[in-house]
Structure formats: C-alpha cells, structure tokens
Enzyme design. Structure first.
Site, PDB file in Angstrom:
ATOM      1  N   CYS A  10       1.242  -1.363  -0.139  1.00  0.00           N
ATOM      2  CA  CYS A  10      -0.381   0.116   0.214  1.00  0.00           C
ATOM      3  C   CYS A  10       1.174   1.661   0.032  1.00  0.00           C
ATOM      4  O   CYS A  10       0.261   2.326  -0.158  1.00  0.00           O
ATOM      5  CB  CYS A  10      -0.838  -0.250   1.095  1.00  0.00           C
ATOM      6  SG  CYS A  10      -2.297  -1.384   1.337  1.00  0.00           S
ATOM      7  N   THR A 271      -5.310  -5.670   5.096  1.00  0.00           N
ATOM      8  CA  THR A 271      -5.609  -5.381   6.765  1.00  0.00           C
ATOM      9  C   THR A 271      -5.863  -6.814   6.757  1.00  0.00           C
ATOM     10  O   THR A 271      -5.704  -8.207   7.599  1.00  0.00           O
ATOM     11  CB  THR A 271      -6.372  -4.414   6.948  1.00  0.00           C
ATOM     12  OG1 THR A 271      -7.674  -4.621   5.743  1.00  0.00           O
ATOM     13  CG2 THR A 271      -5.888  -2.977   7.114  1.00  0.00           C
TER      14      THR A 271
END
Length: 419
Positions: A10, A271
C-alpha cells in the site's frame, strides 16, 4: 516469485512519488531475517508451478538457475495473492505502460517518473491506486490525466462524495475523464505515446499506469482440485481451510464473507490478508482461530481531501434485500469557534425497519478515517443508528464539536427509522 517478502504494497504509490525514500523502507522482514532469526527457510525468485494434493508435494522452480525440485508438506498454505487485471486492448504491452503490484513494479515506475518529471502521465482507472498515483505524479511535476470507464470515480462511494474527489483532483491540476473506456494504447516503435478512448479522444503520454482492478491468483489451487468461489477466488471456511483438509489459503487469493449480508465476497485488502494469515497459521499450529469476515473498510487521501467507507452502499443494501435508508450531513470537525475546522461530509446507510447500521461513508478532513472506524465497529457489533446516537463521544474544541458529526448523522438517520 519476486525478490521481496513481507513488504507494504500500500506504500508503493508513495515510494514512486518519493515520500517513501527507498524501497527498503517498505520492507518489514527480509528473506535473511526470516531464515536467520526465525528459522523459516525462505526462497525468493522461486515459483510454485504445481501442487500434487494426493502426494502432498509442491513443485518448485528456481527462476534464476532454471532448476526444479519438489517440497513435501504435511500442511500447506496457499497465499498467492492477486494480479493486476490486464485489459485486452492493443498496445497494452508497450514499453512505458506500468502496473503497480510488487516492489519491482514500483522500482520500474519510479525510475520512469524520475526520467519524465516534466512529461505527461495517463492513469487508467479511478480506484484508490489511480487516485493516489495522480496525487503523487502531479506533485512530482508531471502533467496528469486520469481516465475512468465508469460515469464517476470510486463507484463504491456516494455520487456526491465521488464528485468531491473529482473536484479536488481538478483543483490540483489533474485532468479527469469519466465515461472514457480505453480502446488502445498508442505507441511509436513499441513505446507508449498516448491512450485513445473508445469515443476517439487521444491523450498524449510519456508513461501510462493501468490500475483497473485485480484478479485472484487461484490457478495453482484450481489445478490441484481445490474448490473456487466468487470471482474464482479460493473457497475457504472460517478457519481458512480449503476443500482439502491439508491445505489452507489466505489473502488476496481467497473469497471471504460479507459481515453485513453473510454472503460470499471478494474484497482483497492488506488488512484482511494479515488477519487471515494469522488465523491460518494459528489453526495449523493447533489453535482454534476463526476469521469472521469483512466490511470492506477503506480510506485514502487525495491531496487535501480524505475519504473513507465501510459496509454496504445504499444500492448494495437494497440489492441484499434491506429496506435501506440513507442520510447525509455536513458538519465541521472542530468547535465552530475554534480555528482550522474543516467540513466532514458523512453518510449513513441503515435499515428502515430495524434501524440497524449497514454502512457509512465520509469525505473531508483527516478525522473522517477515525469516524468511519467507529462506524465499522458499530456495524460489526450490529448496532442500530439509535445505539450510535447514544455513544458517549469525546469532546474538546480542537478535536470535535459538542455534537460529533457522527451524532448529527445518527440523529438524522433516526428520523427515517420506522417506529
């Protein structure tokens, strides 16, 4: 398969843009640390080419040496991730066309950006990667055009909030074309020179980044006879076990459960992958761990605008059979008399019959991420908008108004609940 393990993908847009200074800053653990400190034999630049589930063997190929060998297993974890969707259009393999998934992808794109700082960049796809890269390339001095096939950016956002994102991009010099499906990557002698849309518009480009989604890397699993689910992602149970009792799977290659609807979903996020990996490993080691599912909670920053979302959109809620109501409010994130306050646009999606909170979206200051996190917790706990309205939020003039924006939104939503 690549040369890196355990890295923050990310962060790649910010590495390309120079905010993250070196690729090493993205790395959490190196192969040497895994092998030396943790005793986990780690092979980079190696590819798993097949799984023999009957014999419990994985076939491996050393990509540098060209040698092949087999590794036996008692328990196997498939964590093959996802790959960028590559549109089937002419010129897509031209030099200067990039995808952003691995550290190597980021290194190649950063090199091209540094060589074309005064040049033109075309970004194909108006998702989070496209938006983050638009910000980073514009701040590096490039002339940036973002091309999106759908009528608006971030289609999972409310149209009003998506319009705020577009306005922020254009305010910072990014040209935005919507309803603009790409028909061809134009090239001269194999190198990209532009992108042509289906309606005949050609946008000049020195580099092009294509980010139109990902697809699960489930080919190995399918060939091994494992069951697949939505979008051909690997089907797993709550312990992350596949249809084979000796094989688990986790991350961007698997399907999961939507916590609101209870149905299968494919929502690949970092996540989620981290949590699923811990569950799979724990169960193999003899623990009893479960992964309940996801809400698809996401957030990002586009120049000075922050957006965040969790749960279902109003459209998704209606498709799932809920009597969905929606309320939207605008409220400053600080006391009105305290300087520096910014508007927070907050929308709540709820069931009119029960009042149950189903989803939330926001656009505004940096504080929207925290407020949407509160909503994510509320949705997970199956709270109603009435419950949310009763939450005792913190208050201080530099931090929030007396009535937090979420309280204002919850109070407005309560008016739409059928008593």
């Amino acid at each position: 398969r690549s040369g890196y393990v355990s890295y923050g993908s990310c962060g790649l847009p910010y590495y390309v843009g120079g905010i993250v200074r070196t690729e090493a800053d993205l790395i959490t653990l190196t192969p040497e640390e895994l092998s030396g400190k943790r005793g986990i034999r780690t092979h980079v630049r190696h590819e798993a080419t097949g799984i023999d589930a009957r014999k419990k063997i994985v076939h491996i190929r050393n990509l540098d040496a060209g040698e092949s060998f087999d590794v036996p297993y008692d328990s196997l974890v498939v964590a093959t991730g996802a790959s960028p969707v590559i549109p089937d259009i002419p010129g897509i393999t031209s030099q200067g066309v990039f995808f952003l998934r691995t550290v190597e992808d980021g290194m190649a794109l950063r090199k091209a950006v540094l060589a074309n700082r005064a040049g033109k960049a075309v970004l194909v796809g108006g998702g989070f990667i496209g938006l983050e890269m638009a910000e980073q390339l514009a701040q590096n001095g490039m002339d940036v055009t973002l091309v999106e096939a759908l009528p608006r950016l971030l289609p999972f956002l409310d149209e009003e909030y998506a319009a705020l994102v577009r306005l922020e991009l254009e305010k910072n010099g990014v040209r935005v074309l919507t309803n603009a499906a790409v028909a061809e990557v134009v090239n001269g002698h194999g190198t990209v020179s532009g992108v042509r849309t289906r309606d005949g518009v050609t946008v000049d480009a020195d580099i092009a980044l294509v980010s139109v989604g990902v697809r699960p890397n489930s080919g190995l699993a399918a060939e091994a006879g494992l069951a697949l689910g939505v979008r051909n992602a690997i089907a797993v149970d709550e312990t992350m076990k596949t249809s084979d009792d000796s094989i688990w799977a986790c991350g961007d290659c698997v399907q999961t459960v939507n916590l609101v609807t209870g149905g299968p979903a494919y929502i690949p996020l970092g996540t989620t992958a981290n949590k699923q990996g811990r569950v799979a490993g724990g169960n193999i080691a003899g623990e009893r761990a479960v992964f309940r599912g996801v809400l698809g909670s996401q957030t990002t920053k586009v120049f000075d605008l922050y957006v965040a979302t969790t749960g279902l959109t109003a459209e998704q809620a209606r498709e799932a059979g809920f009597d969905a109501g929606e309320t939207k409010i605008v409220k400053t994130d600080r006391a009105s008399y305290y300087p520096g306050g910014k508007d927070n646009h907050i929308g709540l999606i709820y069931d009119r019959q029960s009042g149950r909170l189903l989803g939330a979206q926001a656009a505004g200051s940096e504080s929207v991420a925290g407020r949407i996190n509160v909503c994510a917790a509320a949705i997970t706990a199956r709270m109603t908008v009435g419950d949310l309205n009763d939450v005792d939020f913190v208050y201080a003039p530099p931090v929030a108004p007396v009535y937090d924006p979420l309280l204002i939104a919850a109070g407005a939503a309560l008016k739409g609940v059928r008593q």
